[in-house]
Design an enzyme around this catalytic site. Structure first.
Site, PDB file in Angstrom:
ATOM      1  N   LYS A  34     -25.038  46.053  14.455  1.00 25.51           N
ATOM      2  CA  LYS A  34     -26.027  45.747  13.489  1.00 25.51           C
ATOM      3  C   LYS A  34     -26.708  46.937  12.783  1.00 25.51           C
ATOM      4  O   LYS A  34     -27.025  46.952  11.588  1.00 25.51           O
ATOM      5  CB  LYS A  34     -27.279  44.769  13.935  1.00 25.51           C
ATOM      6  CG  LYS A  34     -26.889  43.443  14.219  1.00 25.51           C
ATOM      7  CD  LYS A  34     -27.885  42.383  14.119  1.00 25.51           C
ATOM      8  CE  LYS A  34     -27.468  41.255  14.445  1.00 25.51           C
ATOM      9  NZ  LYS A  34     -28.443  40.018  14.625  1.00 25.51           N
TER      10      LYS A  34
ATOM     11  N   LYS B 193     -14.497  35.007  14.779  1.00 30.04           N
ATOM     12  CA  LYS B 193     -15.323  33.713  14.964  1.00 30.04           C
ATOM     13  C   LYS B 193     -15.923  33.370  13.809  1.00 30.04           C
ATOM     14  O   LYS B 193     -16.305  34.075  12.733  1.00 30.04           O
ATOM     15  CB  LYS B 193     -16.341  33.855  16.127  1.00 30.04           C
ATOM     16  CG  LYS B 193     -17.637  34.540  15.796  1.00 30.04           C
ATOM     17  CD  LYS B 193     -18.544  34.448  17.031  1.00 30.04           C
ATOM     18  CE  LYS B 193     -19.820  34.823  16.497  1.00 30.04           C
ATOM     19  NZ  LYS B 193     -21.168  34.328  17.175  1.00 30.04           N
TER      20      LYS B 193
ATOM     21  N   LYS C 139     -22.342  32.268  10.831  1.00 35.36           N
ATOM     22  CA  LYS C 139     -23.058  31.645   9.546  1.00 35.36           C
ATOM     23  C   LYS C 139     -23.220  32.967   8.680  1.00 35.36           C
ATOM     24  O   LYS C 139     -23.520  32.541   7.388  1.00 35.36           O
ATOM     25  CB  LYS C 139     -24.431  31.153  10.079  1.00 35.36           C
ATOM     26  CG  LYS C 139     -25.289  32.014  11.059  1.00 35.36           C
ATOM     27  CD  LYS C 139     -26.586  30.970  11.410  1.00 35.36           C
ATOM     28  CE  LYS C 139     -26.940  31.131  12.828  1.00 35.36           C
ATOM     29  NZ  LYS C 139     -27.417  32.340  13.304  1.00 35.36           N
TER      30      LYS C 139
END
Ligand code: ATP
Ligand code: LTN
Length: 334
Positions: free
Chosen positions: A115, A197, A200
């Site tokens: 992140k 994967k 969202k």
């Protein structure tokens, strides 16, 4: 334990719209566990602000997420469904646990490294201590089990380490939680790149099916799903696109991959993709219908939000008071 039941805690962030991956990999599992355990399912909005958010959007997404928990089948009379920000104990315990967590441990967290790379203009201290807040979520309710995806295993390990460290100094204060990993088949991949994967936060809207996508959109996304040129429907590693579609189909129908392969034997990719799309649309239709109904019933939702925050606050308060006493904070005068 609460009564004769073990305690379960899990949560999701209201960042982005929920995907079919979140549903099949997490929410559906939660519903199946909800009779067996005393469950706390949180919308973890404190975690969300580790990345900059638009306030009005965050509020709306958080409400939609809480509504989707219920629409997906979690009974809010039996499960404690609440906003993390409504229970101040999360932040309070997180601070205390920060003082029992080493920077060396946090430096090893792969999600932080990822992140920090992705949001290099905003590497804030909250992003760094994110795992400690997650530990506080879990330990506050003395959770025995925590359903998480494999990407969260490292955070669960640090939670256990912090709890054990605290217990070794102050006695048995925290229950040491166990991870509950869902079935491996439940890992749903991107429809546009089956090596990634479904997520969202994917920028390509065709990569993910969202829980609130309408039937036409769902069918269109499956029609465009990336496959291969092998022209054979079988379940193997050389055909990750087809395998992902079979996984999705099986997760929706409870069939085994062998049964599904047999069913589509001799069928073309086009027909197969449409069949999977139809199945997904049929699976999501009742969730969407319930979501629409619930969204209109503001009074009912508000009542659930209030009552469940009080219930969560009650259990959180019990642990927090014990912890405050152990570390030596002065008793409150009542
Ligand atoms: P983001 O893109 O914001 O990282 P995400 O879609 O990857 O979000 P998380 O919020 O990290 O989802 O995870 C919520 C829950 O959904 C977790 O329990 C996670 O394991 C599960 N989950 C997320 N994506 C998938 C997927 N593709 N397949 C199965 N389960 C998933
Ligand atoms: N970090 C998790 C969300 C999360 C969580 C938790 C999951 C926050 N607190 C406590 C389980 C238990 C995620 O991004 N999936």
């Amino acid at each position: 334990m609460i009564g004769d039941k073990k305690i379960l805690f899990s949560g999701m962030q209201a960042t982005g719209n929920l995907t079919l991956g979140n549903y099949l990999g997490a929410l559906k599992n939660w519903v199946s566990l909800s009779d067996q355990y005393e469950c706390f399912y949180s919308v973890v909005d404190l975690h969300s602000i580790t990345v900059r958010q638009n306030p009005a959007e965050l509020r709306k997404r958080a409400r939609n997420l809480l509504t989707l928990y219920i629409a997906a089948g979690l009974d809010p009379e039996k499960n404690c469904i609440y906003y993390q920000s409504h229970v101040s104990g999360h932040a309070e315990l997180s601070w205390i646990l920060c003082c029992f967590t080493y920077m060396g441990e946090l430096n090893r967290m792969t999600q932080f490294k990822d992140k920090a790379k992705k949001h290099s203009d905003n590497i804030n201290a909250g992003l760094y201590t994110y795992p400690v807040l997650m530990a506080a979520d879990i330990l506050l309710y003395q959770a025995d089990v925590v359903p998480v995806g494999s990407d969260q295993m490292q955070h669960l390990e640090i939670t256990r380490d912090i709890a054990q460290r605290f217990n070794s100094i102050y006695g048995d204060v925290f229950t040491i939680p166990e991870a509950y990993l869902g079935k491996s088949g439940a890992r749903i991949m991107s429809l546009q790149d089956p090596s990634k994967k479904m997520s969202k936060s994917d920028e390509n809207v065709n990569a993910s099916v969202y829980l609130l996508d309408d039937r036409d959109t769902i069918l269109r996304k499956f029609k465009r799903a990336v496959t291969d040129s092998m022209a054979s429907i079988s379940y193997n590693e050389e055909q990750p696109g087809i395998r992902n579609l079979l996984d999705i189909y099986c997760a929706c129908t409870q069939k085994t991959p062998e049964e599904a392969v047999k069913e589509f034997d001799q069928k073309g990719y086009g027909e197969f993709k449409m069949a999977v799309g139809e199945t997904v649309a049929d699976t999501l239709a009742p969730v969407q219908k319930r979501f629409e109904e619930l969204s209109k019933d503001k009074e009912y939702l508000d009542k659930i939000i209030k009552e469940n925050a009080e219930k969560a606050g009650y259990y959180a308060g019990k642990t927090l008071r014990k912890v405050q006493k152990k570390v030596g904070f002065p008793e409150r005068i009542r």
